[in-house]
Scaffold this active site. Structure first.
Site, mmCIF file in Angstrom:
data_model
loop_
_atom_site.group_PDB
_atom_site.id
_atom_site.type_symbol
_atom_site.label_atom_id
_atom_site.label_comp_id
_atom_site.label_asym_id
_atom_site.label_seq_id
_atom_site.Cartn_x
_atom_site.Cartn_y
_atom_site.Cartn_z
ATOM 1 N N ASN A 73 3.340 -6.617 -1.811
ATOM 2 C CA ASN A 73 3.303 -5.958 -0.691
ATOM 3 C C ASN A 73 2.152 -6.255 0.026
ATOM 4 O O ASN A 73 0.988 -6.071 -0.322
ATOM 5 C CB ASN A 73 3.229 -4.423 -1.275
ATOM 6 C CG ASN A 73 2.735 -3.429 -0.156
ATOM 7 O OD1 ASN A 73 3.205 -3.775 1.119
ATOM 8 N ND2 ASN A 73 2.468 -2.361 -0.348
ATOM 9 N N TRP A 74 2.416 -7.028 1.072
ATOM 10 C CA TRP A 74 1.441 -7.533 2.185
ATOM 11 C C TRP A 74 0.466 -6.632 2.625
ATOM 12 O O TRP A 74 -0.427 -6.993 3.226
ATOM 13 C CB TRP A 74 1.926 -8.872 2.635
ATOM 14 C CG TRP A 74 2.290 -9.745 1.826
ATOM 15 C CD1 TRP A 74 2.373 -9.982 0.512
ATOM 16 C CD2 TRP A 74 3.011 -11.112 2.222
ATOM 17 N NE1 TRP A 74 2.761 -11.171 0.126
ATOM 18 C CE2 TRP A 74 3.139 -11.783 1.251
ATOM 19 C CE3 TRP A 74 3.387 -11.618 3.654
ATOM 20 C CZ2 TRP A 74 3.703 -13.104 1.579
ATOM 21 C CZ3 TRP A 74 3.949 -12.763 3.601
ATOM 22 C CH2 TRP A 74 4.326 -13.487 2.521
ATOM 23 N N LYS A 75 1.004 -5.485 2.763
ATOM 24 C CA LYS A 75 0.370 -4.323 3.858
ATOM 25 C C LYS A 75 0.076 -5.040 5.088
ATOM 26 O O LYS A 75 0.974 -5.875 5.683
ATOM 27 C CB LYS A 75 -0.787 -3.813 3.052
ATOM 28 C CG LYS A 75 -0.347 -3.426 1.697
ATOM 29 C CD LYS A 75 -1.695 -2.646 1.236
ATOM 30 C CE LYS A 75 -1.105 -2.263 -0.388
ATOM 31 N NZ LYS A 75 -2.233 -1.267 -0.947
ATOM 32 N N HIS A 89 5.450 4.642 0.309
ATOM 33 C CA HIS A 89 4.305 4.128 -0.294
ATOM 34 C C HIS A 89 3.198 5.141 -0.104
ATOM 35 O O HIS A 89 3.229 5.896 0.948
ATOM 36 C CB HIS A 89 3.951 2.826 0.349
ATOM 37 C CG HIS A 89 2.708 2.260 -0.129
ATOM 38 N ND1 HIS A 89 1.397 2.475 0.002
ATOM 39 C CD2 HIS A 89 2.767 1.198 -1.167
ATOM 40 C CE1 HIS A 89 0.574 1.885 -0.708
ATOM 41 N NE2 HIS A 89 1.255 0.922 -1.498
ATOM 42 N N GLU A 101 -0.003 5.093 1.100
ATOM 43 C CA GLU A 101 -0.373 4.855 2.480
ATOM 44 C C GLU A 101 0.396 5.572 3.465
ATOM 45 O O GLU A 101 -0.192 6.091 4.456
ATOM 46 C CB GLU A 101 -0.873 3.454 2.379
ATOM 47 C CG GLU A 101 -1.871 2.933 1.536
ATOM 48 C CD GLU A 101 -2.027 1.559 1.343
ATOM 49 O OE1 GLU A 101 -1.195 0.838 1.995
ATOM 50 O OE2 GLU A 101 -2.506 1.210 0.302
ATOM 51 N N GLU A 127 2.795 4.383 -8.590
ATOM 52 C CA GLU A 127 1.655 3.695 -7.938
ATOM 53 C C GLU A 127 0.449 4.889 -8.166
ATOM 54 O O GLU A 127 0.560 5.669 -7.099
ATOM 55 C CB GLU A 127 1.517 3.054 -6.714
ATOM 56 C CG GLU A 127 2.728 2.081 -6.788
ATOM 57 C CD GLU A 127 2.288 1.276 -5.530
ATOM 58 O OE1 GLU A 127 1.953 -0.045 -5.668
ATOM 59 O OE2 GLU A 127 2.159 1.531 -4.399
ATOM 60 N N GLY A 134 -5.909 -0.757 -4.752
ATOM 61 C CA GLY A 134 -6.778 -1.243 -4.003
ATOM 62 C C GLY A 134 -8.420 -0.932 -4.409
ATOM 63 O O GLY A 134 -9.292 -1.284 -3.775
ATOM 64 N N SER A 176 -3.654 -2.333 -8.493
ATOM 65 C CA SER A 176 -4.545 -3.101 -8.978
ATOM 66 C C SER A 176 -4.244 -4.128 -10.053
ATOM 67 O O SER A 176 -4.888 -4.563 -10.934
ATOM 68 C CB SER A 176 -5.886 -2.694 -9.352
ATOM 69 O OG SER A 176 -6.608 -2.043 -8.374
ATOM 70 N N GLY A 197 -0.442 -5.441 -4.502
ATOM 71 C CA GLY A 197 -1.055 -5.539 -3.327
ATOM 72 C C GLY A 197 -2.009 -6.812 -3.065
ATOM 73 O O GLY A 197 -1.663 -7.691 -2.937
ATOM 74 N N GLY A 198 -3.269 -6.557 -3.155
ATOM 75 C CA GLY A 198 -4.263 -7.367 -3.267
ATOM 76 C C GLY A 198 -3.772 -8.899 -3.664
ATOM 77 O O GLY A 198 -4.134 -9.905 -3.256
HETATM 78 P P1 PGA Z 1 -3.391 -3.219 -5.092
HETATM 79 O O1 PGA Z 1 -1.857 -2.443 -4.242
HETATM 80 O O2 PGA Z 1 -2.298 -4.082 -6.065
HETATM 81 O O3 PGA Z 1 -4.123 -3.670 -4.044
HETATM 82 O O4 PGA Z 1 -3.687 -2.069 -5.564
HETATM 83 C C1 PGA Z 1 -0.859 -1.838 -4.678
HETATM 84 C C2 PGA Z 1 0.135 -1.224 -3.579
HETATM 85 O O5 PGA Z 1 -0.603 -0.382 -2.962
HETATM 86 O O6 PGA Z 1 1.512 -1.484 -3.739
#
Ligand code: PGA
Length: 250
Positions: free
Chosen positions: A9-11, A95, A97, A167, A173, A213, A234-235
């Site tokens: 997930n590149w956000k 998600h 967010e 999640e 993050g 994470s 994500g990251g």
């Molecule tokens: P993260 O994000 O791996 O940076 O914690 C995961 C996500 O929000 O899908």
């Protein structure tokens, strides 16, 4: 047998050219991988270019959201058929967010899940509790409510197509990962909730991804858990080498 899924997930990262660089770096290193389903989820503006670059490869493309209407006066929204037109096969929905910053509710999540299915997209339905909710001992009730709310009026046949992502918000993050045991515990309970709302066989086949994470240092022990069927990342998905290491978990 549940085929593992590793999804990036590149956000809100990467211009079109940056996205293409990243995906080329991944593609060249995962050629021949057939035992893991690989997904990347760029921003809307890069979807079509990334999907064109990945055509015929073993990497699928997901949007990070979709709207539920087919077309019309909905400034700023994108319809499911526009997402498939851009080359997507999957859509991340609900998600945390989106829930946290953009007013997403279980009801709107449910509408998006149905719209995704109707367009032939595989929904990746995200659920997860905040730290406050976990500390209050409400993890399962929160996750259960999100899951049931997101899956209202979804047939067993459609449930069989859906991917669930657990999640925990406090792990996204932050560098704090749920321990494999903590994650496994919730995944197992998610599977039994899916069994409750569909049936045991479908629950048994449902892929449940962990997100929060995930990185090269912890992916192996997470993936070793019986009910963890993949990762939504994500990251660590923003660098080709670390994402490829996740795809090649041991
Ligand atoms: P993260 O994000 O791996 O940076 O914690 C995961 C996500 O929000 O899908």
């Amino acid at each position: 047998m549940r085929k593992p899924v590793i999804a990036g997930n590149w956000k809100m990262h990467n211009t079109i050219s940056e996205a293409l660089d990243l995906v080329r770096g991944v593609k060249s290193q995962v050629e021949g991988v057939t035992d893991v389903e690989i997904i990347v989820s760029p921003v809307y503006t890069a979807l079509a270019s990334v999907a064109a670059e990945l055509k015929g490869s073993n990497i699928n493309v997901a949007s990070q959201n979709i709207f539920w209407e087919e077309k019309g006066a909905f400034t700023g929204e994108i319809a499911p058929n526009m997402i498939t037109d851009a080359g997507c096969t999957h859509a991340i929905i609900g998600h945390s967010e989106r829930r946290q910053y953009f007013g997403e509710t279980d009801e709107t999540v449910n509408k998006r899940v149905k719209a995704a299915l109707a367009a032939g997209l595989v929904p990746i339905l995200c659920v997860g509790e905040t730290l406050q909710e976990r500390d209050a001992g409400n993890t399962i009730s929160v996750v259960g409510t999100q899951l049931k709310g997101g899956l209202v009026d979804i047939s067993a046949e459609d449930m069989a197509k859906i991917i669930v992502a657990y999640e925990p918000v406090w792990a996204i993050g932050t560098g704090k990962t749920a321990t494999p045991d903590m994650a496994e515990d919730v995944h197992k309970q998610i599977r039994s909730i899916v069994a409750e709302i569909s049936d045991a066989a479908i629950a048994d086949g449902t892929r449940i991804l962990y997100g929060g994470s995930v990185k090269p240092e912890n992916v192996d022990e997470l993936m070793a858990q019986p009910d963890i069927d993949g990762a939504l990342v994500g990251g660590a998905a923003l660098k080709a080498d670390s994402f490829v290491r996740l795809v090649k978990f041991e």
